[in-house]
Motif scaffolding. Structure first.
Motif, PDB file in Angstrom:
ATOM      1  N   ILE A   1      -3.110  11.155  -9.109  1.00  0.00           N
ATOM      2  CA  ILE A   1      -4.081  11.462  -8.339  1.00  0.00           C
ATOM      3  C   ILE A   1      -4.468  12.673  -7.294  1.00  0.00           C
ATOM      4  N   ASP A   2      -3.927  13.774  -7.707  1.00  0.00           N
ATOM      5  CA  ASP A   2      -4.150  14.331  -6.324  1.00  0.00           C
ATOM      6  C   ASP A   2      -4.940  15.399  -6.245  1.00  0.00           C
ATOM      7  N   LEU A   3      -5.802  15.387  -6.580  1.00  0.00           N
ATOM      8  CA  LEU A   3      -7.167  16.633  -6.577  1.00  0.00           C
ATOM      9  C   LEU A   3      -7.708  16.792  -5.205  1.00  0.00           C
ATOM     10  N   MET A   4      -6.722  15.900  -4.361  1.00  0.00           N
ATOM     11  CA  MET A   4      -7.516  16.061  -3.017  1.00  0.00           C
ATOM     12  C   MET A   4      -6.505  16.851  -2.019  1.00  0.00           C
ATOM     13  N   LYS A   5      -5.614  17.231  -2.712  1.00  0.00           N
ATOM     14  CA  LYS A   5      -4.374  18.660  -2.793  1.00  0.00           C
ATOM     15  C   LYS A   5      -4.939  19.925  -2.453  1.00  0.00           C
ATOM     16  N   TRP A   6      -4.583  20.766  -0.733  1.00  0.00           N
ATOM     17  CA  TRP A   6      -5.072  21.583  -1.213  1.00  0.00           C
ATOM     18  C   TRP A   6      -4.718  22.528  -2.520  1.00  0.00           C
TER      19      TRP A   6
ATOM     20  N   GLN B   1      -1.386  18.258   3.569  1.00  0.00           N
ATOM     21  CA  GLN B   1      -2.115  17.748   2.456  1.00  0.00           C
ATOM     22  C   GLN B   1      -1.633  17.418   1.764  1.00  0.00           C
ATOM     23  N   THR B   2      -1.157  16.498   0.620  1.00  0.00           N
ATOM     24  CA  THR B   2      -0.545  16.192   0.096  1.00  0.00           C
ATOM     25  C   THR B   2      -1.224  15.653  -1.156  1.00  0.00           C
ATOM     26  N   GLY B   3      -2.080  14.959  -0.678  1.00  0.00           N
ATOM     27  CA  GLY B   3      -2.929  14.682  -1.936  1.00  0.00           C
ATOM     28  C   GLY B   3      -2.441  13.097  -2.158  1.00  0.00           C
ATOM     29  N   PHE B   4      -1.645  12.482  -1.818  1.00  0.00           N
ATOM     30  CA  PHE B   4      -1.180  11.354  -2.469  1.00  0.00           C
ATOM     31  C   PHE B   4      -1.135  10.311  -1.539  1.00  0.00           C
ATOM     32  N   LEU B   5      -1.966   9.010  -2.155  1.00  0.00           N
ATOM     33  CA  LEU B   5      -2.428   8.667  -0.757  1.00  0.00           C
ATOM     34  C   LEU B   5      -1.586   7.675  -0.199  1.00  0.00           C
TER      35      LEU B   5
ATOM     36  N   ILE C   1      -2.206  -0.952  -5.357  1.00  0.00           N
ATOM     37  CA  ILE C   1      -2.689  -0.434  -4.033  1.00  0.00           C
ATOM     38  C   ILE C   1      -4.259  -1.666  -3.789  1.00  0.00           C
TER      39      ILE C   1
ATOM     40  N   VAL D   1      -1.223   6.671  -8.760  1.00  0.00           N
ATOM     41  CA  VAL D   1      -1.674   7.123  -7.275  1.00  0.00           C
ATOM     42  C   VAL D   1      -0.905   8.342  -7.261  1.00  0.00           C
ATOM     43  N   ASP D   2      -0.304   9.045  -7.876  1.00  0.00           N
ATOM     44  CA  ASP D   2       0.721  10.515  -7.494  1.00  0.00           C
ATOM     45  C   ASP D   2       0.473  11.233  -8.374  1.00  0.00           C
TER      46      ASP D   2
ATOM     47  N   TYR E   1      -1.357   9.444   3.097  1.00  0.00           N
ATOM     48  CA  TYR E   1      -2.293   9.377   4.466  1.00  0.00           C
ATOM     49  C   TYR E   1      -1.993   7.556   4.720  1.00  0.00           C
TER      50      TYR E   1
ATOM     51  N   VAL F   1       0.602  -0.821  -0.144  1.00  0.00           N
ATOM     52  CA  VAL F   1      -0.204  -0.173   0.054  1.00  0.00           C
ATOM     53  C   VAL F   1       0.918   1.015  -0.243  1.00  0.00           C
TER      54      VAL F   1
END
Lengths: 138, 797
Positions: free
Chosen positions: A133-138, B747-751, A62, A130-131, B754, A53
């Motif tokens: 996919i960073d839409l959740m980044k600030w 909040q890096t956005g990398f799974l 993952i 996965v790197d 987290y 993971v």
């Protein structure tokens, strides 16, 4: 060096014969299976899953690693169920196994949903790394 | 005759049409010119009709010497209230005014009304007539120049203003017209508004006229407060009670006269305010002819003649007017001798002639002054238009030293200008002779001052008459008679000489650049070749002739080529539209004098009798002798000028060197311009700066001080606000920002990240909870090697 190998084998095989050499330990571990062996196996699987993971970039890999973690838990459950069955002389039979089946079912459902998300995502962004996919980044 | 109100209104309509519609609807030049000329032509016809009608009307019993006031378009213009004005009585013992305790209640309303009387009729007639001719001339002159419609609109506006000035029934209307013609003068001088000197000249004219207008308006106020009215008729009636102020005294009448005279000085370009008129020549030539020679500048004389009953009551002012007039005439004439610009010469000549008119008014001969206005309007307008024709033909060149020999190119212009030249020189029996001689005779025999003063004034005027003849002859000589100083382009007319010199110029043009001397030599040789090889069939005689001529021309060319900037033009006679006004004006320049013959029936004196009283001086032998002397003197000066400028041109240069101080004085316009422009202007500037300093450091201290205090207080309260209250708010904001910078890095956005955090947390929890178990497990894994501990003593156990 040999001393260190001894220790590793001791951890892996959980043999009681602390004093004997490498060969003896191997034999004892293979033929006298006890709960310790299952726990070691389960924890190894768990650690491998965790490592997968944390390190892999492909979401599908993952996902497979998460399955590994779940399976490690399953092994644990089954092993303890059997252990307690033997300890309590026929009581508490098959509780762990049934729980395991639930876990497998939930994992299958989770796999369905997760793969659906991944495919949808791939259609939009043409990537499953996965790197990226960073839409959740600030 | 009641239509006299239409006389000024018609040009106004023309102005409105040309000014408002012409540009929008793209009128053709014909239509614009037609509208402009038609308006003035109708005004002229009406003036003519009004003139004759008034002539018969005034002869009816009961109308004697009364002006006729138009009933149409008469209304209360400025409605005022009642005011009390002290009644003055004349103290008969010492002939002075005394204020009584009684007051007269007067109504201060001013009406707008057009009136016609003997003076107005005469003025309106010649203004519209000369204006009409100049309008016609302008169609040809302004052809295909920019602003055609604008030009005609301004000219028509000028006619309206001038006629309002002349036909107004009170001083205030005259003042409106006075300002209006000043405005039109400003607009038309600056007509070529892209030229810097035109813009500056228009400003100069306008500003200098302001000085005069100040005097005028002060005089109007003084008249108002003295008589309680500004109507000419009323003033003339009320003036009867006022005594004549003798030489040396300076009473009310003198003050009023002084104000009016200053106004007239500005408008009529008298010393010391004359400097705007020469600069005003930057405008188009028809404008110079109409406004700055024939009509507007004579408005001053009109004012003097109109208010003559006031001037006659102040002998001091009469003397001043006479002296200023003769001084102006003399100074302007001397300046005109050395000028090179054809229009400037005529401008100084105009100033000089206006000086004559002022002299005439100053010695009490108002009629003679008006007479000279009339004749001067014709011959000077003619001269200006002739100059315009010359300038037109010379492609906008105004320097007469570059002309010469135009006689054969411009025959009509030349002939008509000769008539006007003779008229202005005062050669009998042309118009100028009669009017100028009248002025000289009246000055010589004037009795209102000491006779010696009259003789002295006469002598200066006499000198000036001679100088006038001299500079006008110089102008004619350099323009028409002397040898040609420019190069023609093609052989349009004229003799063989012209022909050859034209070929010269062609060759010269082929030559192109190169220095003057080289060009001159090569041009000569090439010319010989070209003339000989031009036509192989020409007979020997002709070839010889042309060769001989070529030699002569070669010499001439060498001489000419040494001077830089030789013109190359092809002068052609102007079209009929331009020459026709010249001919008509020349006719009147020749004949207008017969209305004021000193012997027999003097029509103008009779006509103006109701306006200005004439002295009872009878025509005698002295006058004949004076006239003869003046004529001989003028003729001699004219011949002298002809001699030195045509016959032996080198004499003129010699004289200029010999009389260098005088020449310099004249060429530099008596340094008056410099004095006004440089010295006075810098003095005023310094004074203004001083006032500015006082204002800045004295008066401004109060508002500045209070402003300073307010600023200090506001700085204090502002800093409290900024560093006290705002600090709290800012700190919160700042803290939030810094925290966010730190926190958002998680909040890096990398799974993976987290997940890592989750695992770490898990590990920490496990380690925390099961610390004991881990320790035991560790001990189980690595059983402690039996420590070599010191064996406990048995006793202790």
């Amino acid at each position: 060096m040999i001393n260190l190998l001894n220790h590793i084998l001791l951890i892996l095989l959980q043999s009681e014969a602390a004093s004997s050499g490498v060969k003896e330990r191997l034999l004892e571990g293979l033929f006298n299976v006890n709960i310790n062996n299952f726990l070691v196996l389960s924890s190894l699987l768990f650690v491998i899953g965790i490592a997968g993971v944390l390190t892999r970039r492909n979401v599908i890999v993952i996902f497979m690693s998460i399955e590994l973690i779940l399976n490690a838990v399953n092994i644990n459950l089954v092993a303890f169920s059997r252990y307690w069955f033997l300890q309590s002389e026929g009581k508490n039979a098959y509780m762990g196994e049934i729980f395991t089946i639930f876990v497998i079912v939930v994992a299958a459902a989770e796999a369905v949903v997760g793969l659906g998300i991944i495919i949808a995502y791939y259609r939009n962004k043409e990537t499953v790394a996965v790197d990226e996919i960073d839409l959740m980044k600030w | 005759m009641d239509l006299i109100w239409l006389i000024p209104i018609l040009p106004l309509i023309g102005f409105l049409i040309n000014g408002l519609l012409a540009k929008r609807f793209n009128f053709s030049e014909k239509l614009i010119g037609g509208v402009g000329v038609a308006a003035v032509f109708l005004a002229f016809l009406l003036s003519l009709v009004a003139f004759f009608n008034y002539s018969s009307w005034s002869k009816q019993p009961g109308n004697q010497a009364k002006p006729y006031i138009s009933k149409t378009l008469t209304y209360t213009w400025i409605a005022g209230g009642k005011a009390s004005i002290p009644i003055n009585t004349v103290n008969t013992s010492n002939n002075t005014l005394e204020e009584t305790s009684k007051n007269n209640i007067v109504d201060l309303s001013i009406r707008w009304a057009y009136q016609i009387d003997h003076l107005s009729a005469l003025y309106a007639l010649f203004v519209t007539f000369v204006g009409l001719l100049i309008h016609i001339f302008s169609i040809g002159y302004m052809h295909s120049q920019g602003g055609f419609a604008r030009f005609f609109a301004y000219l028509n506006l000028f006619m309206f203003m001038m006629l309002t000035l002349v036909l107004g029934s009170n001083l205030l209307m005259t003042f409106v017209g006075w300002e209006g013609v000043g405005l039109c003068s400003y607009l038309l001088i600056g007509f070529y508004m892209t030229r810097k000197e035109a813009a500056e000249a228009s400003k100069k004219a306008f500003i200098i006229n302001r000085i005069g207008d100040l005097g005028f308006i002060l005089a109007i106020i003084a008249i108002f407060s003295t008589f309680g009215t500004v109507e000419y008729q009323e003033i003339a009636r009320l003036i009867e009670t006022y005594p004549v102020e003798t030489l040396g005294t300076f009473g009310v009448m003198s003050f009023i006269s002084l104000g009016l005279f200053i106004g007239a000085t500005g408008k009529s370009a008298q010393f010391p305010l004359y400097i705007w008129l020469p600069d005003a020549m930057a405008g188009p030539t028809p404008v110079s002819a109409l406004i700055h020679a024939a009509t507007m500048v004579t408005a001053g004389i009109y004012l003097l003649a109109r208010m003559n009953f006031i001037f006659e009551r102040s002998l001091t002012m009469m003397l001043i007017i006479a002296i200023i007039g003769v001084l102006t005439a003399f100074i302007a004439a001397t300046i005109a001798i050395t000028q090179k610009d054809i229009k400037k010469i005529l401008a100084y000549s105009t100033i000089s002639q206006l000086g004559f008119m002022f002299l005439s008014c100053g010695v009490g001969a108002f009629v003679a002054g008006v007479f000279h206005v009339l004749t001067h309007a014709f011959f000077k307008a003619q001269l200006f238009l002739g100059a315009g024709s010359v300038i037109h033909a010379m492609k906008d060149e105004q320097d007469i030293t570059k002309m010469g020999g135009l006689k054969k190119y411009l025959p009509t212009t030349y002939k008509t200008m000769v008539i006007s030249w003779l008229a202005i020189c005062g050669i009998a029996p042309l118009a100028g002779f009669w009017s100028k001689d009248e002025i000289l005779a009246k000055t010589f025999s004037s009795t209102i001052f000491h006779p010696v003063i009259g003789k002295f004034l006469w002598f200066l005027a006499f000198l000036t008459a001679g100088i006038t003849a001299f500079y006008m002859t110089r102008l004619m000589a350099l323009t028409f008679w002397s040898e040609q100083k420019f190069l023609g382009e093609t052989a349009s007319d004229g003799g063989e000489t012209t022909d050859d010199s034209d070929k010269e110029s062609k060759t010269e043009q082929h030559q192109g650049g190169g220095s003057f001397k080289i060009r001159a030599v090569t041009a000569g040789t090439i010319n010989t070749e070209s003339t000989s090889s031009k036509d192989p069939i020409t007979s020997d005689r002709e070839t010889n002739k042309s060769n001989a001529e070529t030699e002569v021309i070669k010499e001439q060319r060498l001489k000419i080529n040494l001077e830089p900037s030789v013109l190359v033009v092809n002068p052609k006679e102007s079209p009929l539209l331009m020459t026709l006004p010249l001919v008509i004006l020349a006719f009147f320049a020749a004949t207008a004098g017969f209305i004021g013959l000193p012997i027999g029936y003097n029509w103008i004196e009779n006509w103006l009798k109701p306006i200005a009283s004439t002295d009872t001086h009878l025509f005698g032998t002295v006058d004949i002798i004076l006239a003869l002397v003046t004529m001989i003197w003028s003729g001699a000066m004219a011949y002298f000028a002809y001699h030195i400028y045509v016959k032996k041109p080198q004499i003129a240069d010699d004289l200029a060197i010999k009389l260098k101080p005088f020449y310099q004085l004249s060429a530099n316009k008596w340094y008056w311009d410099d004095l006004l422009d440089v010295k006075l202007a810098s003095l005023i500037n310094k004074f203004n700066n001083l006032l500015g300093e006082v204002d800045r450091f004295g008066l401004d201290a109060i508002p500045n001080g209070s402003a300073l205090i307010t600023r200090g207080v506001s700085i204090l309260s502002g800093s409290m606000d900024r560093y006290g209250l705002d600090l709290l708010v800012n700190l919160i904001g700042w803290f939030t920002r810094v925290a966010s910078v730190i926190l958002r890095t998680f909040q890096t956005g990398f799974l993976n990240n987290y997940a890592l955090v989750i695992i770490i947390g898990l590990v920490i929890i496990i380690v925390g909870l099961e610390y004991q178990a881990i320790q035991e497990f560790y001990v189980y894994l690595f059983p402690a090697t039996p420590k070599i501990t010191p064996t406990p003593t048995p006793g202790i156990k």
